[in-house]
Design a protein around this motif. Structure first.
Motif, PDB file in Angstrom:
ATOM      1  N   LEU A 202     -18.757   8.793 -14.666  1.00 59.48           N
ATOM      2  CA  LEU A 202     -19.193   9.505 -13.520  1.00 59.48           C
ATOM      3  C   LEU A 202     -18.578   8.665 -12.073  1.00 59.48           C
ATOM      4  O   LEU A 202     -18.852   9.244 -10.878  1.00 59.48           O
ATOM      5  CB  LEU A 202     -20.321   9.094 -13.164  1.00 59.48           C
ATOM      6  CG  LEU A 202     -21.493  10.427 -14.023  1.00 59.48           C
ATOM      7  CD1 LEU A 202     -23.123   9.353 -14.434  1.00 59.48           C
ATOM      8  CD2 LEU A 202     -21.227  11.591 -13.669  1.00 59.48           C
TER       9      LEU A 202
ATOM     10  N   VAL B  53     -14.623  13.036 -10.357  1.00 61.84           N
ATOM     11  CA  VAL B  53     -15.931  13.703 -10.471  1.00 61.84           C
ATOM     12  C   VAL B  53     -16.242  13.165  -9.119  1.00 61.84           C
ATOM     13  O   VAL B  53     -16.720  14.284  -8.331  1.00 61.84           O
ATOM     14  CB  VAL B  53     -16.458  12.138 -11.038  1.00 61.84           C
ATOM     15  CG1 VAL B  53     -18.517  12.728 -11.234  1.00 61.84           C
ATOM     16  CG2 VAL B  53     -15.978  12.261 -12.390  1.00 61.84           C
ATOM     17  N   ARG B  54     -15.732  12.546  -7.808  1.00 61.46           N
ATOM     18  CA  ARG B  54     -15.886  12.622  -6.924  1.00 61.46           C
ATOM     19  C   ARG B  54     -15.743  13.413  -5.848  1.00 61.46           C
ATOM     20  O   ARG B  54     -15.937  14.273  -5.091  1.00 61.46           O
ATOM     21  CB  ARG B  54     -15.078  10.635  -5.368  1.00 61.46           C
ATOM     22  CG  ARG B  54     -16.276   9.383  -6.150  1.00 61.46           C
ATOM     23  CD  ARG B  54     -15.915   8.781  -5.746  1.00 61.46           C
ATOM     24  NE  ARG B  54     -14.937   7.969  -6.341  1.00 61.46           N
ATOM     25  CZ  ARG B  54     -14.339   6.893  -7.015  1.00 61.46           C
ATOM     26  NH1 ARG B  54     -15.691   6.286  -7.878  1.00 61.46           N
ATOM     27  NH2 ARG B  54     -13.353   6.769  -7.189  1.00 61.46           N
TER      28      ARG B  54
ATOM     29  N   ARG C 182     -17.140  17.388  -6.745  1.00 60.92           N
ATOM     30  CA  ARG C 182     -18.766  16.627  -5.790  1.00 60.92           C
ATOM     31  C   ARG C 182     -18.347  17.149  -4.686  1.00 60.92           C
ATOM     32  O   ARG C 182     -19.235  17.540  -3.977  1.00 60.92           O
ATOM     33  CB  ARG C 182     -19.178  15.210  -5.936  1.00 60.92           C
ATOM     34  CG  ARG C 182     -19.871  14.788  -7.369  1.00 60.92           C
ATOM     35  CD  ARG C 182     -20.186  13.736  -7.878  1.00 60.92           C
ATOM     36  NE  ARG C 182     -21.523  13.741  -8.379  1.00 60.92           N
ATOM     37  CZ  ARG C 182     -21.657  11.844  -9.265  1.00 60.92           C
ATOM     38  NH1 ARG C 182     -21.347  10.983  -8.215  1.00 60.92           N
ATOM     39  NH2 ARG C 182     -22.625  12.130 -10.011  1.00 60.92           N
TER      40      ARG C 182
ATOM     41  N   GLY D 257     -21.568  21.876  -8.333  1.00 58.12           N
ATOM     42  CA  GLY D 257     -22.575  21.204  -9.369  1.00 58.12           C
ATOM     43  C   GLY D 257     -23.209  20.757 -10.214  1.00 58.12           C
ATOM     44  O   GLY D 257     -22.119  20.130 -11.103  1.00 58.12           O
ATOM     45  N   PRO D 258     -24.203  19.766 -10.430  1.00 58.27           N
ATOM     46  CA  PRO D 258     -24.024  18.914 -11.412  1.00 58.27           C
ATOM     47  C   PRO D 258     -24.584  18.970 -12.285  1.00 58.27           C
ATOM     48  O   PRO D 258     -23.956  17.933 -13.650  1.00 58.27           O
ATOM     49  CB  PRO D 258     -25.227  17.592 -10.725  1.00 58.27           C
ATOM     50  CG  PRO D 258     -26.597  19.084  -9.860  1.00 58.27           C
ATOM     51  CD  PRO D 258     -25.563  19.288  -9.297  1.00 58.27           C
TER      52      PRO D 258
ATOM     53  N   LEU E  99     -20.611  20.391 -13.583  1.00 60.70           N
ATOM     54  CA  LEU E  99     -19.675  18.988 -13.415  1.00 60.70           C
ATOM     55  C   LEU E  99     -20.484  18.321 -14.563  1.00 60.70           C
ATOM     56  O   LEU E  99     -19.009  17.213 -15.737  1.00 60.70           O
ATOM     57  CB  LEU E  99     -20.354  17.772 -12.010  1.00 60.70           C
ATOM     58  CG  LEU E  99     -19.136  16.593 -11.865  1.00 60.70           C
ATOM     59  CD1 LEU E  99     -18.003  17.365 -12.061  1.00 60.70           C
ATOM     60  CD2 LEU E  99     -19.522  15.847 -10.783  1.00 60.70           C
TER      61      LEU E  99
END
Length: 308
Positions: free
Chosen positions: A199, A204-205, A208, A213-214, A217
Motif C-alpha cells: 500500500l 498504489v498512489r 488512487r 476504488g479501494p 485496488l
C-alpha cells in the motif's frame, strides 16, 4: 524450467540423504530396542536371539548401507514392535493427519488472512487493536496448552464438543483450532506486513489518483503482489502443521501419524520413526518446490531458470 527442476531434484536428493543419515545414527544413540521388547524373565540368550532376528547384531555400517539400499527401493522396512511394514502403518494413519492438517490450515487461513487485512487497513481502529491482541495471544500460547484449555472449556465445562478421538466432524473442531492457532497468527502478521508494504508503493498512489476504488485496488492489484510472501509462509506452515500434529494428536488421542510417532519413539521402533521423518522431509521439499512454481505463475517476472 527443465534446468530448474533438475537442479532442485539434485538438491532434494542431497537433502533426503542427509536427513536419512542423521536420523539413522541419532536413533542408535538412544539405546537398544531389544530390551523393551523382551519380558522381564528373558535370559541373555533370549535377548541375543531377538537381536539377531531383528538384524541389530550386525555392524552399524552394514545396517546403514542396508537401510540406504532399501530406501532407494522405497522399502521402509518392518516395524520391530508391530511386525508389519512401515508403509502399511503410515498409510493407515495418514488420512487422519491429512484431515487434521486441512482443518488446521482452514482455521489458519480463514481467520488469519482476514484478520491481517483488518490490521493493515484499519490499524488505529478498536476492532484492529482487539484483533491484534487476539493474534498476540494465539502466537504466545503453546499448542499443548491451547488444546488443554479448549478441552476444559468446550468439552468439560460446556459439553458442546467431544474431548478426544474421532468419529464425526465435531471431533475434528478442537484439534483443528488448537493446531491452527499459531499458524493463524503467522498468517495474520505476514498478511499485515505484506499489505502495508504494498500500500505504500508508487503504483498504489497512482491508482488512487486515477480514481480506482479501494476494493478493486485491494483485490486486483495489491493482493496479487502481497501473495508472494504468503505462499512462502503457507509452504512453511503446512510443514509446521505436520510437526505440530505430534503434540495435538497426543493431547486429543487423534489416531494420526503424530500419535504413532510418539509411540514409536517411546518403544524405540527405529524403522517407524525413520519412515515418518523421511515422509516429513519429502513433504517439506515438495511444498518448497510447489511454492517456487507458484511464484512464477502469480508473478511472471520471477524467472525460475535464472534462479531469481
Amino acid at each position: 524450467m527443465t534446468s530448474f527442476l533438475l537442479r532442485r531434484g539434485g538438491q532434494a536428493l542431497i537433502t533426503l540423504f542427509g536427513v536419512a543419515t542423521l536420523i539413522f545414527f541419532v536413533q542408535r544413540l538412544t539405546g537398544d530396542p531389544t530390551y523393551l521388547l523382551v519380558p522381564e524373565t528373558a535370559t541373555a540368550a533370549d535377548i541375543e536371539n531377538l537381536r539377531h532376528a531383528l538384524g541389530l547384531d550386525r555392524p552399524l555400517m552394514v545396517q546403514y548401507v542396508d537401510f540406504l539400499f532399501n530406501l532407494a527401493r522405497f522399502d521402509l522396512g518392518q516395524s520391530v514392535v508391530q511386525r508389519v511394514p512401515v508403509t502399511t502403518i503410515i498409510a493407515s494413519r495418514m488420512p487422519y493427519t491429512v484431515m487434521l492438517a486441512c482443518g488446521a490450515l482452514t482455521v489458519a487461513c480463514g481467520i488469519g488472512i482476514p484478520v491481517g487485512i483488518l490490521l493493515a487497513l484499519f490499524r488505529d481502529s478498536a476492532p484492529a487493536k482487539l484483533a491484534g491482541g487476539f493474534v498476540l495471544a494465539a502466537q504466545s500460547m503453546p499448542t499443548f496448552w491451547s488444546g488443554i484449555l479448549l478441552i476444559l472449556l468446550f468439552a468439560v465445562t460446556l459439553g458442546w464438543l467431544p474431548p478426544s478421538s474421532t468419529g464425526s466432524f465435531a471431533n475434528l473442531i478442537m484439534p483443528s483450532v488448537a493446531l491452527g492457532l499459531l499458524s493463524m497468527a503467522t498468517f495474520a502478521r505476514i498478511t499485515r506486513a505484506a499489505l502495508i508494504e504494498e500500500l505504500s508503493r508508487d503504483y498504489v498512489r497512482t491508482a488512487r489518483a486515477r480514481g480506482v476504488g479501494p476494493v478493486r485496488l485491494l483485490f486486483r492489484h495489491v493482493a496479487r503482489n502481497a501473495a508472494i510472501p504468503l505462499i512462502t509462509v503457507a509452504a512453511l506452515e503446512i510443514s509446521n502443521l505436520l510437526a505440530g500434529a505430534v503434540i495435538v494428536e497426543t493431547v486429543f488421542a487423534w489416531p494420526g501419524i503424530g500419535q504413532v510417532t510418539v509411540q514409536a519413539i517411546l518403544a524405540r521402533d527405529f524403522l517407524v520413526v525413520q519412515g515418518v521423518v523421511m515422509l516429513g522431509a519429502l513433504v517439506t521439499i515438495a511444498l518448497s518446490l510447489l511454492s517456487d512454481l507458484l511464484y512464477s505463475i502469480i508473478d511472471p517476472r520471477i524467472a525460475l531458470d535464472d534462479g531469481r
